[in-house]
Design a protein around this motif. Structure first.
Motif, PDB file in Angstrom:
ATOM      1  N   PRO A  47       0.785  -1.225   0.000  1.00  0.00           N
ATOM      2  CA  PRO A  47       0.000   0.000   0.000  1.00  0.00           C
ATOM      3  C   PRO A  47       0.822   1.284   0.000  1.00  0.00           C
ATOM      4  O   PRO A  47       0.263   2.361  -0.159  1.00  0.00           O
ATOM      5  N   VAL A  48       2.122   1.161   0.185  1.00  0.00           N
ATOM      6  CA  VAL A  48       2.941   2.367   0.268  1.00  0.00           C
ATOM      7  C   VAL A  48       3.558   2.695  -1.083  1.00  0.00           C
ATOM      8  O   VAL A  48       3.349   3.772  -1.618  1.00  0.00           O
ATOM      9  N   VAL A  49       4.282   1.763  -1.680  1.00  0.00           N
ATOM     10  CA  VAL A  49       4.964   2.064  -2.946  1.00  0.00           C
ATOM     11  C   VAL A  49       4.089   1.741  -4.154  1.00  0.00           C
ATOM     12  O   VAL A  49       3.801   2.616  -4.974  1.00  0.00           O
ATOM     13  N   ALA A  50       3.645   0.492  -4.281  1.00  0.00           N
ATOM     14  CA  ALA A  50       2.896   0.087  -5.483  1.00  0.00           C
ATOM     15  C   ALA A  50       1.588   0.853  -5.630  1.00  0.00           C
ATOM     16  O   ALA A  50       1.250   1.319  -6.726  1.00  0.00           O
ATOM     17  N   ILE A  51       0.860   1.004  -4.543  1.00  0.00           N
ATOM     18  CA  ILE A  51      -0.425   1.703  -4.623  1.00  0.00           C
ATOM     19  C   ILE A  51      -0.215   3.205  -4.830  1.00  0.00           C
ATOM     20  O   ILE A  51      -0.982   3.855  -5.547  1.00  0.00           O
ATOM     21  N   THR A  52       0.841   3.757  -4.255  1.00  0.00           N
ATOM     22  CA  THR A  52       1.121   5.180  -4.478  1.00  0.00           C
ATOM     23  C   THR A  52       1.540   5.417  -5.924  1.00  0.00           C
ATOM     24  O   THR A  52       1.181   6.435  -6.520  1.00  0.00           O
ATOM     25  N   ARG A  53       2.277   4.481  -6.509  1.00  0.00           N
ATOM     26  CA  ARG A  53       2.609   4.613  -7.940  1.00  0.00           C
ATOM     27  C   ARG A  53       1.335   4.577  -8.781  1.00  0.00           C
ATOM     28  O   ARG A  53       1.195   5.328  -9.746  1.00  0.00           O
ATOM     29  N   LEU A  54       0.409   3.701  -8.407  1.00  0.00           N
ATOM     30  CA  LEU A  54      -0.876   3.654  -9.108  1.00  0.00           C
ATOM     31  C   LEU A  54      -1.596   4.995  -8.981  1.00  0.00           C
ATOM     32  O   LEU A  54      -2.125   5.520  -9.964  1.00  0.00           O
ATOM     33  N   PRO A  70      -2.566  13.657   2.116  1.00  0.00           N
ATOM     34  CA  PRO A  70      -3.039  13.146   3.411  1.00  0.00           C
ATOM     35  C   PRO A  70      -3.479  11.682   3.288  1.00  0.00           C
ATOM     36  O   PRO A  70      -4.098  11.303   2.306  1.00  0.00           O
ATOM     37  N   ARG A  71      -3.107  10.876   4.266  1.00  0.00           N
ATOM     38  CA  ARG A  71      -3.482   9.474   4.395  1.00  0.00           C
ATOM     39  C   ARG A  71      -2.686   8.536   3.490  1.00  0.00           C
ATOM     40  O   ARG A  71      -2.907   7.338   3.497  1.00  0.00           O
ATOM     41  N   SER A  72      -1.743   9.031   2.718  1.00  0.00           N
ATOM     42  CA  SER A  72      -0.981   8.184   1.807  1.00  0.00           C
ATOM     43  C   SER A  72      -0.079   7.235   2.587  1.00  0.00           C
ATOM     44  O   SER A  72       0.930   7.638   3.159  1.00  0.00           O
ATOM     45  N   GLY A  73      -0.474   5.966   2.636  1.00  0.00           N
ATOM     46  CA  GLY A  73       0.323   4.953   3.322  1.00  0.00           C
ATOM     47  C   GLY A  73       0.539   5.231   4.792  1.00  0.00           C
ATOM     48  O   GLY A  73       1.525   4.783   5.369  1.00  0.00           O
ATOM     49  N   GLN A  74      -0.378   5.938   5.415  1.00  0.00           N
ATOM     50  CA  GLN A  74      -0.236   6.306   6.827  1.00  0.00           C
ATOM     51  C   GLN A  74      -0.475   5.085   7.712  1.00  0.00           C
ATOM     52  O   GLN A  74      -1.527   4.457   7.638  1.00  0.00           O
ATOM     53  N   LEU A  75       0.505   4.780   8.559  1.00  0.00           N
ATOM     54  CA  LEU A  75       0.369   3.680   9.507  1.00  0.00           C
ATOM     55  C   LEU A  75      -0.618   4.102  10.588  1.00  0.00           C
ATOM     56  O   LEU A  75      -0.417   5.102  11.267  1.00  0.00           O
ATOM     57  N   GLY A  83       3.223  -8.797  13.854  1.00  0.00           N
ATOM     58  CA  GLY A  83       2.230  -9.362  12.951  1.00  0.00           C
ATOM     59  C   GLY A  83       1.675  -8.345  11.990  1.00  0.00           C
ATOM     60  O   GLY A  83       2.400  -7.668  11.285  1.00  0.00           O
ATOM     61  N   ALA A  84       0.380  -8.219  11.986  1.00  0.00           N
ATOM     62  CA  ALA A  84      -0.313  -7.384  11.013  1.00  0.00           C
ATOM     63  C   ALA A  84      -0.329  -5.912  11.409  1.00  0.00           C
ATOM     64  O   ALA A  84      -0.153  -5.572  12.571  1.00  0.00           O
ATOM     65  N   PHE A  85      -0.524  -5.067  10.413  1.00  0.00           N
ATOM     66  CA  PHE A  85      -0.743  -3.650  10.660  1.00  0.00           C
ATOM     67  C   PHE A  85      -1.728  -3.113   9.630  1.00  0.00           C
ATOM     68  O   PHE A  85      -2.022  -3.773   8.635  1.00  0.00           O
ATOM     69  N   VAL A  86      -2.250  -1.925   9.893  1.00  0.00           N
ATOM     70  CA  VAL A  86      -3.238  -1.297   9.015  1.00  0.00           C
ATOM     71  C   VAL A  86      -2.713   0.065   8.573  1.00  0.00           C
ATOM     72  O   VAL A  86      -2.227   0.845   9.393  1.00  0.00           O
ATOM     73  N   VAL A  87      -2.821   0.329   7.269  1.00  0.00           N
ATOM     74  CA  VAL A  87      -2.456   1.632   6.717  1.00  0.00           C
ATOM     75  C   VAL A  87      -3.637   2.186   5.930  1.00  0.00           C
ATOM     76  O   VAL A  87      -4.485   1.430   5.433  1.00  0.00           O
ATOM     77  N   SER A  88      -3.685   3.490   5.825  1.00  0.00           N
ATOM     78  CA  SER A  88      -4.770   4.150   5.085  1.00  0.00           C
ATOM     79  C   SER A  88      -4.362   4.378   3.634  1.00  0.00           C
ATOM     80  O   SER A  88      -3.180   4.480   3.309  1.00  0.00           O
ATOM     81  N   LEU A  89      -5.371   4.486   2.791  1.00  0.00           N
ATOM     82  CA  LEU A  89      -5.204   4.912   1.410  1.00  0.00           C
ATOM     83  C   LEU A  89      -5.834   6.290   1.299  1.00  0.00           C
ATOM     84  O   LEU A  89      -6.714   6.640   2.087  1.00  0.00           O
ATOM     85  N   THR A  90      -5.419   7.057   0.319  1.00  0.00           N
ATOM     86  CA  THR A  90      -5.921   8.427   0.214  1.00  0.00           C
ATOM     87  C   THR A  90      -7.345   8.470  -0.333  1.00  0.00           C
ATOM     88  O   THR A  90      -7.777   7.588  -1.085  1.00  0.00           O
ATOM     89  N   ASP A  91      -8.019   9.516   0.037  1.00  0.00           N
ATOM     90  CA  ASP A  91      -9.348   9.760  -0.514  1.00  0.00           C
ATOM     91  C   ASP A  91      -9.248  10.086  -2.004  1.00  0.00           C
ATOM     92  O   ASP A  91     -10.165   9.794  -2.771  1.00  0.00           O
ATOM     93  N   THR A  92      -8.128  10.658  -2.413  1.00  0.00           N
ATOM     94  CA  THR A  92      -7.907  10.976  -3.826  1.00  0.00           C
ATOM     95  C   THR A  92      -7.868   9.699  -4.652  1.00  0.00           C
ATOM     96  O   THR A  92      -8.486   9.620  -5.722  1.00  0.00           O
ATOM     97  N   LEU A  93      -7.151   8.688  -4.168  1.00  0.00           N
ATOM     98  CA  LEU A  93      -7.097   7.415  -4.888  1.00  0.00           C
ATOM     99  C   LEU A  93      -8.474   6.767  -4.910  1.00  0.00           C
ATOM    100  O   LEU A  93      -8.903   6.247  -5.943  1.00  0.00           O
ATOM    101  N   MET A  94      -9.170   6.782  -3.785  1.00  0.00           N
ATOM    102  CA  MET A  94     -10.497   6.178  -3.751  1.00  0.00           C
ATOM    103  C   MET A  94     -11.411   6.844  -4.780  1.00  0.00           C
ATOM    104  O   MET A  94     -12.121   6.154  -5.514  1.00  0.00           O
TER     105      MET A  94
END
Length: 155
Positions: A47-54, A70-75, A83-94
């Motif tokens: 969600p940080v590099v590949a999705i930001t490139r998208l 705002p929210r780009s790959g924010q932990l 174990g697991a973690f959650v990051v946000s995606l931007t509203d712009t991408l959505m």
């Protein structure tokens, strides 16, 4: 889209009402799927590099500009948790995913499939179109229910 490959990070993209609800998925063994959330199961599409490139491709901006949104790959979860973690995606991408027509998805898939991140995974244009169709569907459903997009990442 369900693609589980042993040994690769699970990058499950999902929608939730807010950041608190998204992080709550960490209390459910197995993540957003068993938590009965709307989810797209992907492998190793981080969600940080590949999705930001998208996002940069879809919104016609530089990678640096996309990472600064705002929210780009924010932990969102505790970085000390194992174990697991959650990051946000931007509203712009959505918004870009939710409003993209099928022709747009095909057009965006070509340059995205040429990025180092997708080439290393062996994802060609056809595979990238499939991923984009799944993510666009998730974004449309999230927008319709006034939710946001997130990624649950785990090994």
């Amino acid at each position: 889209m369900r693609a589980r490959i042993v040994g690769m990070p699970l990058c499950d993209y999902f929608s939730a009402a807010d950041d608190q609800a998204a992080v709550a998925v960490l209390r459910t063994p197995g993540g957003p799927g068993p938590a009965a959330l709307d989810v797209v199961f992907l492998k190793n599409i981080d969600p940080v590099v590949a999705i930001t490139r998208l996002e940069a491709i879809m919104t016609n901006c530089s990678y640096e500009e996309a990472t600064g949104r705002p929210r780009s790959g924010q932990l969102l979860s505790d970085p000390e948790d194992d174990g697991a973690f959650v990051v946000s995606l931007t509203d712009t991408l959505m918004a870009a995913l939710a409003s993209a027509a099928q022709d747009d998805l095909v057009r965006f898939a070509e340059p995205w499939s040429r990025t180092d991140e997708l080439r290393q995974l062996g994802i060609d244009v056809e595979g990238a179109v499939g991923v984009l169709e799944s993510l666009a569907g998730l974004a449309r459903r999230a927008r319709a229910s006034r939710q946001r997009l997130y990624c649950w990442w785990a090994l």
